[in-house]
Write a protein that holds these residues in place. Structure first.
Motif, PDB file in Angstrom:
ATOM      1  N   ASP A  75      -5.102   1.319   1.161  1.00 13.51           N
ATOM      2  CA  ASP A  75      -4.847   2.634   0.781  1.00 13.51           C
ATOM      3  C   ASP A  75      -5.733   3.452   2.279  1.00 13.51           C
ATOM      4  OD1 ASP A  75      -4.184   5.153  -0.138  1.00 13.51           O
ATOM      5  OD2 ASP A  75      -5.174   4.971  -2.123  1.00 13.51           O
ATOM      6  N   GLY A  76      -5.459   4.472   2.420  1.00 12.30           N
ATOM      7  CA  GLY A  76      -5.984   5.229   3.562  1.00 12.30           C
ATOM      8  C   GLY A  76      -6.130   6.633   3.503  1.00 12.30           C
ATOM      9  N   PHE A  77      -7.049   7.238   4.069  1.00 13.99           N
ATOM     10  CA  PHE A  77      -7.311   8.649   4.435  1.00 13.99           C
ATOM     11  C   PHE A  77      -7.609   9.014   5.758  1.00 13.99           C
ATOM     12  CE2 PHE A  77      -9.860  12.623   4.300  1.00 13.99           C
ATOM     13  CZ  PHE A  77      -8.829  13.498   3.387  1.00 13.99           C
ATOM     14  N   GLY A 108       0.869  -1.312  -0.104  1.00 15.67           N
ATOM     15  CA  GLY A 108      -0.031  -0.087  -0.009  1.00 15.67           C
ATOM     16  C   GLY A 108       0.765   1.342   0.132  1.00 15.67           C
ATOM     17  N   ARG A 109       0.432   2.369  -0.040  1.00 18.97           N
ATOM     18  CA  ARG A 109       0.669   3.753   0.000  1.00 18.97           C
ATOM     19  C   ARG A 109       1.125   4.012   1.637  1.00 18.97           C
ATOM     20  NH1 ARG A 109       0.654   5.762  -4.981  1.00 18.97           N
ATOM     21  NH2 ARG A 109      -0.799   5.341  -6.330  1.00 18.97           N
ATOM     22  N   GLN A 110       1.932   5.122   1.615  1.00 16.71           N
ATOM     23  CA  GLN A 110       2.206   5.494   2.912  1.00 16.71           C
ATOM     24  C   GLN A 110       1.084   5.883   3.648  1.00 16.71           C
ATOM     25  OE1 GLN A 110       3.018   7.207   0.231  1.00 16.71           O
ATOM     26  NE2 GLN A 110       2.443   9.115   0.171  1.00 16.71           N
ATOM     27  N   GLY A 111       0.992   5.627   5.110  1.00 23.74           N
ATOM     28  CA  GLY A 111      -0.097   6.075   5.725  1.00 23.74           C
ATOM     29  C   GLY A 111      -1.498   5.367   5.751  1.00 23.74           C
ATOM     30  N   SER A 112      -1.334   4.159   4.953  1.00 20.48           N
ATOM     31  CA  SER A 112      -2.702   3.481   4.812  1.00 20.48           C
ATOM     32  C   SER A 112      -3.168   2.353   5.780  1.00 20.48           C
ATOM     33  CB  SER A 112      -2.322   2.653   3.424  1.00 20.48           C
ATOM     34  OG  SER A 112      -1.305   1.698   3.579  1.00 20.48           O
ATOM     35  N   ARG A 132      -9.582   9.964  12.700  1.00 16.06           N
ATOM     36  CA  ARG A 132      -9.931   8.629  12.250  1.00 16.06           C
ATOM     37  C   ARG A 132      -9.177   8.439  10.990  1.00 16.06           C
ATOM     38  NH1 ARG A 132     -14.380  11.517  10.675  1.00 16.06           N
ATOM     39  NH2 ARG A 132     -15.277  11.073   8.676  1.00 16.06           N
ATOM     40  N   LEU A 133      -8.725   7.043  10.671  1.00 22.80           N
ATOM     41  CA  LEU A 133      -8.212   6.757   9.523  1.00 22.80           C
ATOM     42  C   LEU A 133      -9.189   5.712   8.713  1.00 22.80           C
ATOM     43  CD1 LEU A 133      -5.956   6.370   7.582  1.00 22.80           C
ATOM     44  CD2 LEU A 133      -5.291   4.188   9.024  1.00 22.80           C
ATOM     45  N   GLU A 134      -9.664   6.351   7.662  1.00 23.98           N
ATOM     46  CA  GLU A 134     -10.343   5.320   6.661  1.00 23.98           C
ATOM     47  C   GLU A 134      -9.803   4.501   5.742  1.00 23.98           C
ATOM     48  OE1 GLU A 134     -13.469   5.389   7.118  1.00 23.98           O
ATOM     49  OE2 GLU A 134     -14.046   7.140   8.322  1.00 23.98           O
ATOM     50  N   LEU A 149      -1.880  -2.997  10.845  1.00 22.59           N
ATOM     51  CA  LEU A 149      -2.781  -4.179  10.242  1.00 22.59           C
ATOM     52  C   LEU A 149      -1.542  -5.397  10.888  1.00 22.59           C
ATOM     53  CD1 LEU A 149      -4.336  -6.111   8.913  1.00 22.59           C
ATOM     54  CD2 LEU A 149      -3.242  -5.677   6.906  1.00 22.59           C
ATOM     55  N   CYS A 150      -0.359  -5.349  10.625  1.00 27.75           N
ATOM     56  CA  CYS A 150       0.702  -6.223  11.046  1.00 27.75           C
ATOM     57  C   CYS A 150       0.817  -6.124  12.837  1.00 27.75           C
ATOM     58  CB  CYS A 150       2.185  -5.785  10.597  1.00 27.75           C
ATOM     59  SG  CYS A 150       2.278  -6.001   8.878  1.00 27.75           S
TER      60      CYS A 150
END
Length: 362
Positions: A232-234, A66-70, A249-251, A75-76
């Motif tokens: 991915d994340g926002f 994924g991209r940075q910050g996702s 929050r992280l979507e 998750l790990c």
């Protein structure tokens, strides 16, 4: 003179010969339930676990890209905590190539740092050799390498910046995955479960057509993993209790790139709480609504028919609104986990995987 016809050998003859050669343990009875029944390590993220039919595959290789910050490292952390619960006597190995492992954050996801082996290698070769040795260790349940993109081959480190060596990382990664894949099969044949998770990051290439994203490490990373998920994340920002701008929050979004686990979902999403004042707590996943939406459609729980709704056979409580019911689930983690497991089991039956136990076990 006519040559003698070769002796006719049956499969029983071949198996007997393999047994005498010390290879009998590599021949398995395909009718045994444990041979074909894939076990999983739950991530605790409902829509991701539905995507991979219950969690990342045990005794296999998983790639998280994924991209940075996702949310890849988070998750790990969740996978680490899950493995620690499943195998309390074993350790989890984190090969921290980036040197950014944060155990305070990991503890929020349930990680016990005292049961983690932390390695911070300086070169790609060190990272790969360390990972392979840890995969072969009898008391290690899972090895997580974070990340392939940060690996620096020693041949590159001895050259000036700008002097490139095409394909050096890809060749190393391909050999590494070949060796580790063999070690995982060897462990599985011996009755031991060990899993490898490799984290990777997207890089951008200049192309006129097609996907501009590329993954460092070569084609081996497309071939060897049993499951590959793209993240991915926002991050949403807002005002905290003191009026300061802060992350709320992280979507996160997930997309299945490869799966040998069955016909799970293709895409999913999740919300990770980043606001310390939130009732669920920092780092929690807010997914009660997603779980109940699934169970309502399957009749495991019930939406309001008149003025009340319930949780079916899981609880005797009734609620006036769907929000009240979801809030009740958020406030009772044990009940949410019970309904979570029932939802995953129902999904597996729908997708032809059967009703057998799907979680990895010690």
């Amino acid at each position: 003179m006519k040559a003698a016809a070769p002796a006719v050998r049956t499969s029983a003859d071949v198996l007997a010969k393999l047994g005498r050669a010390g290879l009998g343990h590599t021949i398995l009875d395909a009718s045994r339930p444990d041979v074909d029944h894939r076990r999983h390590i739950p991530t605790g993220i409902y829509e991701l676990d539905r995507m991979c039919m219950g969690g990342i595959p045990a005794s296999a290789i998983t790639q998280v890209v994924g991209r940075q910050g996702s949310g890849k490292s988070s998750l790990c952390d969740r996978i680490t905590a899950s493995a620690q619960r499943i195998w309390p006597e074993h350790k989890v190995a984190r090969v921290d190539v980036e040197g950014t492992q944060d155990f305070e954050w990991a503890a929020l996801h349930g990680v016990d740092p005292s049961r983690v082996i932390l390695s911070r290698p300086e070169t790609a070769e060190d990272a790969m050799n360390t990972s392979e040795e840890l995969v072969r260790a009898s008391d290690v349940s899972i090895v997580i390498v974070d990340s392939v993109a940060a690996m620096m081959p020693s041949a590159m480190s001895m050259r000036s910046i700008g002097d490139t060596i095409p394909g050096v990382r890809a060749r190393l990664v391909n050999e590494f995955l070949t060796r580790v894949g063999s070690a995982i099969v060897e462990a599985r044949n011996a009755g031991r479960t060990v899993t490898l998770v490799v984290v990777n990051q997207y890089r951008q290439r200049f192309v006129v057509r097609g996907d501009v994203r590329t993954i460092p490490g070569g084609e081996g990373l497309n071939y060897f993993p049993s499951f590959t998920v793209s993240m991915d994340g926002f991050t949403h920002y807002g005002k905290d209790a003191f009026g300061d701008e802060a992350a709320m929050r992280l979507e996160m979004t997930f997309q299945r790139l490869k799966s040998k686990l069955g016909s799970g979902t293709k895409e999913g999403k999740a919300t990770m709480i980043l606001d310390p004042s939130h009732p669920l707590g920092l780092g929690a996943i807010d997914q009660a609504d997603d779980i109940l939406d699934f169970t309502d459609k399957r009749g495991l729980t019930a939406r309001p028919s008149t003025v009340r709704c319930d949780l079916g056979a899981f609880s005797t409580a009734t609620f006036r609104t769907l929000r009240d019911r979801a809030d009740h689930l958020r406030a009772d983690p044990a009940l949410q986990q019970t309904i979570y497991d029932a939802a995953i089991s129902a999904w597996r039956v729908e997708r032809g995987k059967g009703a057998g136990e799907w979680k990895a076990a010690a």
